[in-house]
Design a protein around this motif. Sequence first.
Motif, short mmCIF file in Angstrom:
data_model
loop_
_atom_site.label_atom_id
_atom_site.label_comp_id
_atom_site.label_asym_id
_atom_site.label_seq_id
_atom_site.Cartn_x
_atom_site.Cartn_y
_atom_site.Cartn_z
N ASN A 1 0.55 -1.18 -0.09
CA ASN A 1 0.11 -0.11 -0.13
C ASN A 1 1.02 1.36 0.00
N VAL B 1 -6.46 -2.08 4.45
CA VAL B 1 -4.76 -2.24 4.89
C VAL B 1 -4.01 -2.77 5.01
N ARG C 1 -3.47 -7.12 2.02
CA ARG C 1 -2.90 -7.06 0.99
C ARG C 1 -2.53 -8.11 0.44
N ILE D 1 -5.20 -2.87 -2.68
CA ILE D 1 -3.77 -2.11 -3.01
C ILE D 1 -4.49 -0.54 -2.33
N VAL D 2 -4.21 0.17 -0.84
CA VAL D 2 -4.74 0.84 -0.40
C VAL D 2 -4.04 1.98 -1.23
N PHE E 1 1.15 0.77 6.06
CA PHE E 1 1.72 1.30 4.52
C PHE E 1 3.29 0.84 4.21
#
Length: 290
Positions: free
Chosen positions: A46, A170, A174, A179-180, A200
């Motif tokens: 992310n 988040v 994954r 996908i952020v 992240f």
Amino acid sequence: MALRTVGRRRSRGGLLPERDLSIFDPMVLGINEFGAAVRVLLIYRNILIGGEPGGGKSSLLNLIVAYAAVCLDCTLVLLDGKQVELGQWEACAQAFVGPDIDGALQVLQRLQIVMDNRYRWLRWHLRRKIKPGDSFRPIVLAIDEIAYYSATVLDKAKREMFSALLRDLVARGRAIGIIVAAATQRPSSDIIPTSLRDLFAWRASFRTTNDSSSDIVLGHGWANQGWTANAISPTNQGAALLIAEGGVPGLIKVAWLDDGECAAIAAYAAELRGLLEEAGPRPKLTVVAA
């Protein structure tokens, strides 16, 4: 930094790339201090983007969305508190939400269901993550202006629910391809809690007004080691410090797409995705992907 036009070949009903772009491949974000291309792999990761207004964070977010839009092996979901930053990509997205906290919560809850269903599918197939060629596609969730949903909306309960749902996606999304990519123009601890920031893998900080705001994006202590986005010149738009999970910040210059280029790529991507839908139906957010 200009982007070159992708080579194309003729196909029934329109144009297709010579080689299909894939969300499983690294994408170019820009160049480093030595003029070399900076490539990042977004799948199984992310990215958090922060900085003061006008620094270039929306340019980076639009660049990521542009790449995802022309990758036919992924799905786009867009949340945009201002409506216009990501509005050009609406025709390419499976879901688009503007300044509507209820709509945003509904989308995140649906993504949470999809995430749980995909993990169940992986467990049934004795696997730990998705791979190219699976029957469901990765999902790119792009959020512009997190602050609107997490700090501006008057209803505190809804703000807290948004933050909790986003943190869950988040943290757990994954391996199953969520996908952020999230951006905010006012990085502060109430908008980006440490517990969320540290999840992240990629973090990019454009110019900030102080060292503390830079550390909120990059991680605590980097300003004391000389890595602070406050040192970026106000006239150097598009410059940012980029750090990878477990890495050290590096200065990059992000590639820039103007409104006309974004509109052209969005129209092209929407045409490609239209051709893709003609080839056969794909699972929707509310459907168990199997």
